[in-house]
Enzyme design. Structure first.
Site, short mmCIF file in Angstrom:
data_model
loop_
_atom_site.label_atom_id
_atom_site.label_comp_id
_atom_site.label_asym_id
_atom_site.label_seq_id
_atom_site.Cartn_x
_atom_site.Cartn_y
_atom_site.Cartn_z
N HIS A 122 0.83 -1.21 0.00
CA HIS A 122 0.00 0.00 0.00
C HIS A 122 0.86 1.25 0.00
CE1 HIS A 122 -3.32 2.72 1.13
NE2 HIS A 122 -2.42 3.28 1.93
N GLU A 123 1.89 1.26 0.83
CA GLU A 123 2.77 2.43 0.90
C GLU A 123 3.55 2.62 -0.40
OE1 GLU A 123 2.33 4.57 3.09
OE2 GLU A 123 1.05 3.29 4.31
N HIS A 174 1.63 4.62 -2.82
CA HIS A 174 1.77 6.08 -2.71
C HIS A 174 3.01 6.57 -3.45
CE1 HIS A 174 -1.60 6.66 -0.14
NE2 HIS A 174 -1.10 5.99 0.88
N HIS A 197 3.13 9.18 -6.56
CA HIS A 197 4.03 10.34 -6.60
C HIS A 197 4.80 10.37 -7.92
CE1 HIS A 197 7.54 12.74 -4.63
NE2 HIS A 197 6.71 13.54 -5.24
#
Length: 226
Positions: free
Chosen positions: A99-100, A103, A107
């Site tokens: 999940h991270e 991100h 980006h």
């Protein structure tokens, strides 16, 4: 200062949902933190694997303390994973790590909601605290202009929470797709990771509902001052 007046009842549903969401995410993470993945990758290994596959070789994966403090820092371009995720081979840890990385991919691809959220962070950091001070100062002194400024400032918090929803849901969708396509998790393991990420997403939904409820309460209080 009318902190516990009759308008406080407006917050009760959101408070209950927030409590439920927190319990749900802790329960789901605890359950799947006990289930080791078939491949045996750690959260850190999965994060590194996905980042490299996306060409993000310059994004380091760091270990940090705390419980579920995992996050991607777009300013420093650093992935930080908590104790329960970094070295764990559990389905829960892998789901959170993926999940991270979602991100980080957002980006890289300049995902619009992430960019907008990042752009308004300074305003939200200021308004989240200042809005209440200004609002109640205006309320107590009977200065409608200050009351309105407080409401406008808190509206930025609501907007931030609403923008956060697509950011978090998209990161989870990216994570689950990558975990499946790359064979990092299989079958029921994907379902387990989805359960963890869905529960985590509910905490953001609860936060948005709380912010909206707070705004409605401010509006209700401001109408009394007219």
């Amino acid at each position: 200062m009318p902190i516990f007046d009759s308008t406080f009842i407006i917050l009760i549903p959101a408070m209950l949902i927030s409590l439920w969401a927190q319990m749900k995410v802790k329960s789901a993470f605890y359950k799947y933190s006990k289930v080791r993945s078939i491949n045996g990758y750690t959260g850190a290994q999965v994060a590194r694997m996905i980042l490299d596959a996306e060409g993000l070789y310059d994004v380091p994966v760091q270990h940090i303390g705390g419980n579920l403090t995992d996050h991607y820092d777009p300013r420093a371009r650093v992935m930080r994973l908590s104790e329960d995720v970094y070295g764990s081979t559990s389905i829960a840890a892998i789901g959170v790590a993926a999940h991270e990385t979602g991100h980080a991919i957002q980006h890289q691809k300049e995902y619009a909601p992430l960019q907008i959220r990042g752009a308004i962070v300074p305003l939200v950091n200021f308004s989240s605290n200042a809005s209440w001070v200004i609002f109640f100062l205006g309320f107590i002194l009977g200065i409608p202009s200050l009351v309105n400024i407080g409401v406008y400032l808190f509206s930025a918090v609501v907007i931030f929470q609403l923008i956060t929803l697509p950011v978090e849901f998209d990161a989870s969708n990216r994570a689950l797709k990558i975990l499946s396509q790359r064979g990092i998790l299989y079958g029921d393991e994907i379902k387990g990771a989805k359960s963890v990420l869905t529960a985590a997403a509910m905490t953001y939904v609860a936060a948005a509902l709380m912010a909206i409820s707070q705004l409605i309460r401010l509006l209700a209080l401001s109408s009394r001052d007219e």
